[in-house]
Design a protein around this motif. Sequence first.
Motif, mmCIF file in Angstrom:
data_model
loop_
_atom_site.group_PDB
_atom_site.id
_atom_site.type_symbol
_atom_site.label_atom_id
_atom_site.label_comp_id
_atom_site.label_asym_id
_atom_site.label_seq_id
_atom_site.Cartn_x
_atom_site.Cartn_y
_atom_site.Cartn_z
ATOM 1 N N ILE A 88 -16.666 17.164 -1.138
ATOM 2 C CA ILE A 88 -16.716 16.528 -0.515
ATOM 3 C C ILE A 88 -15.361 16.117 1.291
ATOM 4 N N GLN A 173 -9.889 17.922 1.590
ATOM 5 C CA GLN A 173 -10.456 16.872 0.758
ATOM 6 C C GLN A 173 -9.865 15.671 1.283
ATOM 7 N N GLU A 177 -11.954 11.985 3.428
ATOM 8 C CA GLU A 177 -12.296 10.521 3.080
ATOM 9 C C GLU A 177 -12.177 9.601 3.687
ATOM 10 N N PHE A 207 -13.989 2.051 -0.399
ATOM 11 C CA PHE A 207 -12.696 3.476 -0.594
ATOM 12 C C PHE A 207 -13.323 3.586 -1.930
ATOM 13 N N HIS A 211 -14.284 5.813 -5.744
ATOM 14 C CA HIS A 211 -14.051 6.202 -6.955
ATOM 15 C C HIS A 211 -14.436 5.802 -8.198
#
Length: 410
Positions: A88, A173, A177, A207, A211
Motif C-alpha cells: 500500500i 501506509q 492512502e 475510499f 476497504h
Amino acid sequence: MTHLLAAPVPALLPELLPYHRMARVSARHRWWRPVLGTGFVAVACVLVAGLLYALGSVLGAARGYPEAADGTVEFGPVPGTALDLLAIASAIPVVLLAVRWAGRRPAGTVSSVTGGLRWPWLGRCVLVAFPVLAVTTGAMVLLPTDDAAPSRWAGWEVFGPALAMLVVLVPLQAAAEEYVFRGWLTQAVGAFLRSPWWALVPQAVLFAAAHGWGTPWGFADLALYGVVAGRLTVRTGGLEAAIGLHAVNNLLAFGVSAAVVDGLKSDETAADLPWQLVAVDLAGIALYTAAVLWLARRHPPTRTAPAPAPVPAPPPWPFPGPHPQTLGAHVPVSWAPAPVPVPGSVPVPVPGSVPGSVPVPGPAPYADRTDAPGLPPGAAPRTAPPPGDTGLPPRRESSRPSQLPDQQRN
C-alpha cells in the motif's frame, strides 16, 4: 478628463488557489492532464503492488516458507502484514510521479499548497490525535459486543517485533492512502469544479469502497471519515491533518491486534465494524476535528497558493523589435524618399537598398556638424534652407486699396 496626479490603477492580483484546485497551479495545465494522471495512478498502483507480492513470493519460496491453501506463500502474521503495508505504501511514489509527469507541476503540490509537507504542522496534528484516539480506542476495546471472541495476550516475543514493524510501516501506509484519495483524487476533481464539496464526495465514496463492503455502518463510517479528512485538508491547505489522524488511528488499531494471539491474521477492516464501535469512532473523529480547527485558528497554516500568471499573447506585428511607430521614423527606411546629402555628413549605406540610390546621411561627430553643432550623433540632419529663405512664412499682399493721399502715392 483624468487628473495628472490621479493614483495609478493597481495591477490585478493573481487568483488564490485552495488545495483542491492545486492541479491548476501549473501554467501548463490542460483539462486532460488530471484524467491521464488518474488512469496512470490506478494502473501503476496495481502493477507496483503486484510486483512486490510476486517478488515476495519468490523470496519466500526460496527461503522455504510454507505454501498457503490459496497457493501463496505463508510468511506468518508479522512478515505478511509488513508485505501488505509495504504494497500500500508504494502508492506514494506513484502519486508523486503522476503529479510531476502528468500534472506538469512540482510533486510537493499534492502534499500542501506550500509545495511540501509542513512537518511542524504535522507534528502538532499528531500530538492532538494521540490522546483523543487513545481514549476512543480504549473505549472500543472495552466495549462489549455480541460477536466478540475472547482474546489472549500474545507475549512480548511476538508483540515487540510486531510493534517495531508497525511503527515504521503504518505511517507510510496511512500516508499513501491520503495521497491517493485526499491528495490526487481531490485535486483531480477540483481541477474542474470550484466547490470543494464536489471534490470531496467522490474520493470519500471510493475510499470506503476500497476497504471492502462490510456492514452498512462500517461503510458509512469510512465515507464520513473521508469527507471529514478531506475537509480538514482543504481547510488547512495540506494533507498533514488527515495523515496525522489516519496514521495514529491505524497505529493504535494495528497495535491492539498485534497484542493478542493471531490478531494480525484477521481479515476484518473498519468496514466490518458494528454500530456500537462506529459511534465511538465517530466521536473520536469529531473531537479531533474540533481540536485541529481550534489549533488552526491559533496557528493559521497557509491555505492557498497564487495561480500562475497568464502567458502573454504573441505580438501582432511580425517584427522582432519594437513596433515601427515607436521609433523615430514613421515608415521603413527602404520606403522613405532619398534625402538630400548635407555637407559634412557621413553617408551610410542602407542595407537592402537599390544600388545607385542616394544613401541616407549618417551621424557625424559634434565638431563636423556644420548644420547644427549641438545636435547629438544619430539624430536626423536638418537640410539647409535655400538662399533668401528666412524660415518665416511668406508675406501675404493685401487686396484692399490703399488709403494714402494722392500726393503720397505720387
